[in-house]
Write a protein that holds these residues in place. Structure first.
Motif, short mmCIF file in Angstrom:
data_model
loop_
_atom_site.label_atom_id
_atom_site.label_comp_id
_atom_site.label_asym_id
_atom_site.label_seq_id
_atom_site.Cartn_x
_atom_site.Cartn_y
_atom_site.Cartn_z
N ALA A 96 -19.65 17.23 -30.07
CA ALA A 96 -19.57 18.09 -31.26
C ALA A 96 -18.12 18.37 -31.62
CB ALA A 96 -20.33 19.39 -31.02
N VAL A 97 -17.29 18.63 -30.60
CA VAL A 97 -15.87 18.86 -30.85
C VAL A 97 -15.19 17.57 -31.31
CG1 VAL A 97 -13.66 19.35 -29.73
CG2 VAL A 97 -15.61 20.87 -29.35
N LEU A 98 -15.49 16.48 -30.62
CA LEU A 98 -14.85 15.21 -30.98
C LEU A 98 -15.26 14.77 -32.39
CD1 LEU A 98 -15.13 13.29 -27.58
CD2 LEU A 98 -13.15 14.52 -28.50
N ASP A 99 -16.51 15.01 -32.76
CA ASP A 99 -16.97 14.69 -34.12
C ASP A 99 -16.14 15.46 -35.16
OD1 ASP A 99 -18.91 12.97 -33.22
OD2 ASP A 99 -20.60 14.34 -33.56
N LEU A 100 -15.94 16.74 -34.89
CA LEU A 100 -15.16 17.56 -35.84
C LEU A 100 -13.73 17.04 -35.95
CD1 LEU A 100 -16.39 21.15 -34.94
CD2 LEU A 100 -16.74 19.98 -37.12
N GLU A 101 -13.16 16.66 -34.81
CA GLU A 101 -11.80 16.12 -34.85
C GLU A 101 -11.76 14.87 -35.71
OE1 GLU A 101 -8.16 14.23 -34.30
OE2 GLU A 101 -10.05 13.30 -33.69
N LYS A 102 -12.77 14.02 -35.55
CA LYS A 102 -12.80 12.78 -36.32
C LYS A 102 -13.04 13.04 -37.80
CE LYS A 102 -14.11 10.26 -32.28
NZ LYS A 102 -15.23 9.85 -31.43
N MET A 103 -13.73 14.14 -38.10
CA MET A 103 -13.90 14.53 -39.51
C MET A 103 -12.60 15.10 -40.08
SD MET A 103 -17.50 16.52 -39.78
CE MET A 103 -18.89 16.10 -38.74
N GLY A 104 -11.61 15.36 -39.23
CA GLY A 104 -10.32 15.81 -39.73
C GLY A 104 -9.91 17.20 -39.29
N LEU A 105 -10.72 17.86 -38.48
CA LEU A 105 -10.37 19.24 -38.13
C LEU A 105 -9.03 19.30 -37.39
CD1 LEU A 105 -12.73 22.04 -37.29
CD2 LEU A 105 -10.62 21.92 -36.00
N PRO A 106 -8.11 20.13 -37.88
CA PRO A 106 -6.77 20.20 -37.27
C PRO A 106 -6.72 21.14 -36.07
CG PRO A 106 -6.83 21.52 -39.27
CD PRO A 106 -8.21 20.93 -39.12
N PHE A 107 -7.21 20.67 -34.94
CA PHE A 107 -7.12 21.48 -33.72
C PHE A 107 -5.67 21.63 -33.28
CE2 PHE A 107 -11.55 19.88 -33.11
CZ PHE A 107 -12.18 21.10 -32.84
N ASN A 108 -5.39 22.72 -32.60
CA ASN A 108 -4.09 22.82 -31.91
C ASN A 108 -4.03 21.75 -30.82
OD1 ASN A 108 -3.84 25.26 -33.39
ND2 ASN A 108 -2.51 26.08 -31.78
N ARG A 109 -2.83 21.30 -30.51
CA ARG A 109 -2.68 20.17 -29.60
C ARG A 109 -1.92 20.53 -28.34
NH1 ARG A 109 -5.57 15.50 -31.39
NH2 ARG A 109 -6.22 16.09 -33.49
N THR A 110 -2.20 19.79 -27.28
CA THR A 110 -1.42 19.92 -26.04
C THR A 110 -0.12 19.14 -26.22
OG1 THR A 110 -2.27 17.86 -25.09
CG2 THR A 110 -3.59 19.86 -24.72
N PRO A 111 0.82 19.28 -25.29
CA PRO A 111 2.05 18.48 -25.39
C PRO A 111 1.78 16.98 -25.39
CG PRO A 111 2.34 20.27 -23.81
CD PRO A 111 0.90 20.29 -24.21
N GLU A 112 0.63 16.56 -24.86
CA GLU A 112 0.28 15.13 -24.86
C GLU A 112 -0.43 14.71 -26.15
OE1 GLU A 112 -1.00 17.19 -22.27
OE2 GLU A 112 0.96 16.95 -21.32
N GLY A 113 -0.67 15.66 -27.03
CA GLY A 113 -1.32 15.33 -28.30
C GLY A 113 -2.84 15.39 -28.24
N ARG A 114 -3.40 15.85 -27.12
CA ARG A 114 -4.85 16.04 -27.05
C ARG A 114 -5.22 17.40 -27.64
NH1 ARG A 114 -6.45 13.42 -22.07
NH2 ARG A 114 -8.55 13.59 -22.93
N ILE A 115 -6.54 17.63 -27.80
CA ILE A 115 -7.00 18.93 -28.28
C ILE A 115 -6.68 19.99 -27.22
CG2 ILE A 115 -9.05 20.29 -28.87
CD1 ILE A 115 -10.30 17.63 -29.90
N ASP A 116 -6.00 21.04 -27.64
CA ASP A 116 -5.63 22.10 -26.69
C ASP A 116 -6.85 23.01 -26.43
OD1 ASP A 116 -4.05 23.50 -24.95
OD2 ASP A 116 -2.88 24.55 -26.49
N GLN A 117 -6.83 23.67 -25.29
CA GLN A 117 -7.95 24.56 -24.94
C GLN A 117 -7.41 25.86 -24.36
OE1 GLN A 117 -10.18 21.16 -22.71
NE2 GLN A 117 -11.76 22.31 -23.80
N ARG A 118 -8.16 26.95 -24.59
CA ARG A 118 -7.73 28.23 -24.05
C ARG A 118 -8.90 28.98 -23.42
NH1 ARG A 118 -5.51 30.93 -29.41
NH2 ARG A 118 -7.32 31.15 -30.71
#
Lengths: 587, 261
Positions: A96-118
């Protein structure tokens, strides 16, 4: 009156409705004719107010897996969660998260450019060892980004919207196998015209009913219309006594300040400056689930340790986070505090108090989003997802971020199931005079039959619900609330609206909404009275313990009769267990 | 639309008023009214409303609607500046009614003041403060406001550096309230101009490192009704309730057009 014919009609254009529309349009293997009906414009829906994040065990920043997420969800829901559904949600969260990213959702990113998490309340590593970084986020605007991204993709795929179409009824056609959903009836706000939408499948994604309370994070438009329509049809509502109070509403206003603030390290303090959550949840402290934090805050105030001139709130201390973290990761809530309380979170702690936030209960569905008419029989052609639905993945208390997850996972599932059902079924005739109920209802509201004002009844409803049915409840307060709500229902029979016109009659709209609020408030209060235990978001001072022997079961509410003042029948449904045995809930 | 003419002070209360809270001052709320079912042209109507300094202008409009005149019509939903429903002209400038507090509008001694409320300009007025948003949304949809990519999708997320993500952060904040577009003199005079909001949403994708549709969008915005219409009056930037540097975004799109191959 106008007639329309579609394969799939989706009611509501928040996250769940638009995710359902996209699934129907792009994933079903064929493209059903789909219409989305919304009482607002799509990007006005309250999904956009969600802030902190959407949990999925991506393990981008530390070890995590979906089984831990499942467990946290079940424990967070005080074991009233249907465990098969929680498993589906936690497992599908990742896509569900990856689908949203592929639809264009601008998640905050880790230093490696992956989706950041908190970190977020109640989400832990290895079954409660410590808080885990699981919430994928876009600053404190995650809901805004989800809503915008889904709408952008609806534009991309040419989804058809009927904006400011207020759905007031569904069409159920009786067949030899019981009722089948064959359409929906809407009131067009611009013209006052009635529209009947015949459809093979109808998906309800109409959101919550926070406006039964005065202090709420909910929008003015969250009046439980969808749940109310289902209930008036004689279909059940589930677990309505479980209503979540979000710990950190701006004091006195109820405007939401994300739990993500505590995820980033903010601390709740009482008047003495004490970090009181250390006493209530020694392991994860301020990141305990919302029900526990909200009760702890209420207790601090009740026992005289509240802050402010009236000692009626506590303080959310973000000052040690620094201006940079606040501006980059929590910019919106920083601005809310500045705008609405003239408090700058960079330098001062923010006054906060629990605010009515989320309905755990709603329209009962199975894991495919199919609506149930009893404990297990499906209403063919009728689906529900999001806050208006009860799968039940939230049980007695929803964990933070799991609502954004719910709308994406079960919105998609409901949209897919509806599209597939539509592909394999023919249109069924509508019942005779499908719009009769709605026409009669509107005519009644517009006719002259009294001098009661909608605003007065609504204000009194909200006052009694805040005073008698919020964080802590007792037999006495609930009986008072029930008495008040029923008296207000009597008065509602004598309301008059001033605007009698056809064009954008929001006076009429508010009157109709109030009818739903009154009905749902009564269901909530009756459920709370009958549940003589404390579990999750339902805390009874007179029954402070969880009682698994008598109450490890879902409540099912059925309306008996037609009028606003009809009886409510209460039934029960077993909780689905897979692998997790109920334990005492400690954090 | 012609200027509103008749100035009427409303006396029409709907029964008893709710108790006035301590510290309230009486504000005159002067509202542009227009109902095409009954009015041939817009008119002004004034209401006396007790208000606390911390009240939002939206509270005052609700007071009028709930206790004085139920026919007053406007949109609102979230009431804290996130949904974008209640854009209107408040004392002549475009604002969200839920994001302006009374205390910020009190003049001098703050004892008595008039707040003027009118619909946002340049879109057809449907009723009172409620305008037809469709031309605005049409311009938004025309700039392809969605991620465009070609080739196979990755199995996991696309990689994007924090700096690349930051590049378009400002324009992701747009809530489509139309404050910017309806503050733009070019839009007022030539409704065919895409307007700032549409360009902001094009910018949000043109500068997203994951997107491959910049050329298509730039071609659209290079049109006669596109970015070149912007006269950099900065009204849009002043009007944006989300603090987006709208004019800057428009100029960045112009630069992208000038410097592309």
């Amino acid at each position: 009156m106008q007639f329309h014919r579609y394969d799939v009609v989706i009611v509501g254009a928040g996250g769940a409705g638009m995710r359902a529309a996209l699934a129907a349009a792009t994933e079903a293997g064929h493209a059903p004719r789909t219409a989305v009906l919304t009482k607002l414009y799509p990007t006005r829906s309250h999904t956009g107010a969600a802030q902190g994040g959407m949990c999925a065990a991506l393990a981008n920043v530390e070890e995590d897996n979906w089984e831990w997420h499942t467990f946290d969800t079940i424990k967070g829901g005080d074991y009233l969660v249907d465990q098969d559904a929680a498993e589906v949600m936690a497992k599908e969260a990742i896509d569900a998260v990856l689908d949203l990213e592929k639809m264009g959702l601008p998640f905050n990113r880790t230093p490696e450019g992956r989706i950041d998490q908190r970190r977020f309340g109640g989400h832990t590593r290895n079954h409660g060892e410590a808080a885990v970084r699981r919430a994928c986020y876009a600053a404190d605007r995650t809901g805004h980004m989800i809503l915008q991204t889904l709408y952008q993709n609806c534009v991309k795929h040419g989804i058809e919207f009927f904006n400011e179409f207020y759905v007031l009824d569904i069409c159920l056609t009786e067949t030899e196998n019981g009722p089948v959903c064959t359409g929906a009836v809407a009131y067009e706000l611009a013209t006052g015209e009635i529209h009947v939408f015949q459809a093979k499948a109808v998906v309800f994604a109409t959101g919550g009913f926070g406006k039964v309370f005065k202090t709420t994070s909910n929008a003015h438009t969250l009046t439980g219309d969808g749940m109310g329509i289902i209930f008036r049809k004689g279909l059940p509502l589930e677990d309505m006594e479980f209503y979540q109070f979000h710990p950190t509403g701006l004091a006195g206003l109820g405007i939401l300040l994300t739990e993500g603030a505590r995820g980033e390290g903010a601390i709740l303090r009482n008047a003495a400056g004490e970090r009181f959550m250390e006493r209530y949840a020694p392991t994860i402290k301020d990141l305990a689930p919302r029900d526990i934090v909200a009760r702890s805050m209420a207790l601090e105030v009740l026992e005289g340790r509240g802050a402010g001139p009236n000692k009626d709130y506590v303080l959310l201390d973000c000052t040690h986070l620094g201006a940079e973290v606040l501006e980059s990761k929590l910019p919106d809530i920083t601005e809310f505090a500045r705008t609405y309380l003239a408090v700058d979170p960079v330098t001062e702690p923010v006054p906060v108090y629990p605010t009515a936030h989320y309905a755990m209960g709603g329209i009962p569905t199975n894991i495919h989003g199919e609506v149930l008419r009893d404990n297990d029989t499906v209403v063919p052609g009728l689906y529900a997802a999001g806050e208006c639905a009860c799968v039940s993945v939230h049980g007695a208390n929803r964990l933070g971020t799991n609502s954004l997850l719910d709308i994406n996972v079960f919105g998609r599932r409901a949209g897919l199931a509806a599209a597939r059902y539509a592909a394999n079924h023919e249109l069924i005739d509508l019942p005779e005079t499908p719009a009769a109920v709605v026409q009669a209802q509107l005519e009644l509201v517009l006719s002259e039959h009294g001098k009661e004002r909608v605003a007065d009844i609504r204000t009194e409803l909200q006052a009694t619900m805040d005073a008698n049915a919020s964080v802590y409840r007792t037999e006495e307060t609930l009986k008072q609330a029930l008495h008040d709500v029923q008296a207000l229902k009597d008065r509602y029979a004598h309301i008059s609206v001033q605007d009698k016109g056809k064009r954008f009659n929001t006076d009429l709209l508010e009157a109709v909404e109030l009818g739903f609020l009154l009905e749902l408030a009564e269901v909530l209060v009756i459920g709370a009275l009958e549940r003589k235990e404390s579990r999750g978001g339902h805390a009874r001072e007179d029954y402070p313990n969880r009682d698994d022997t008598n109450y490890m079961r879902h409540s099912m509410f059925y309306k008996q009769g037609d009028g606003l003042k009809s009886d409510i029948r209460l039934d029960y449904k077993p909780v689905t267990f897979t692998r997790y045995k109920p334990m005492e809930r400690k954090y | 639309m012609t200027a509103a003419t008749v100035d009427r002070v409303s006396s029409g209360a709907r029964g008893d008023q709710p108790p006035v809270p301590d510290g309230a001052v009486t504000i005159t709320v002067r509202i542009q009214r227009f109902n095409p079912e009954t009015d041939s042209e817009p008119r002004w109507e004034s209401f006396g409303v007790p208000a606390l300094p911390t009240d939002r202008v939206l509270n005052l409009l609700h007071y009028v609607k709930w206790y004085l005149d139920g026919t007053l019509t406007f949109r609102r939903s979230c009431a804290h500046g996130i949904c974008g429903s209640d854009a209107m002209q408040i004392n002549g400038v475009n604002r969200l009614a839920c994001k302006v507090l009374v205390k910020d509008l009190l003049s001098g001694g703050g004892k008595h003041t008039t707040i003027t409320v009118a619909p946002i300009k340049g879109l057809p007025v449907n009723k009172d403060l409620l305008v037809d948003m469709e031309p605005f949304m049409e311009a938004f949809r025309a700039v392809k406001p969605f991620l465009i990519t070609y080739g196979n999708e990755p199995t996991r997320e696309r990689i994007q550096s924090a700096a690349d993500r930051e590049r378009f952060d400002d324009t992701t904040k747009c809530i489509l309230c139309a404050c910017c577009t309806t503050s733009c003199p070019v839009f007022w005079n030539e409704g065919s101009y895409f307007g700032p909001a549409a360009i902001v949403n094009a910018h949000r994708f043109i500068f997203d490192s994951r997107d491959e549709g910049a050329e298509e969008r730039l071609d659209i915005l290079n049109d006669a009704e596109g970015v070149w219409r912007c006269r950099t009056t900065f009204n849009c930037t002043d009007a944006c309730p989300r603090g987006i540097q709208v004019t800057k975004a428009i100029q960045e799109v112009k630069r992208a057009l000038l410097f592309r191959r």
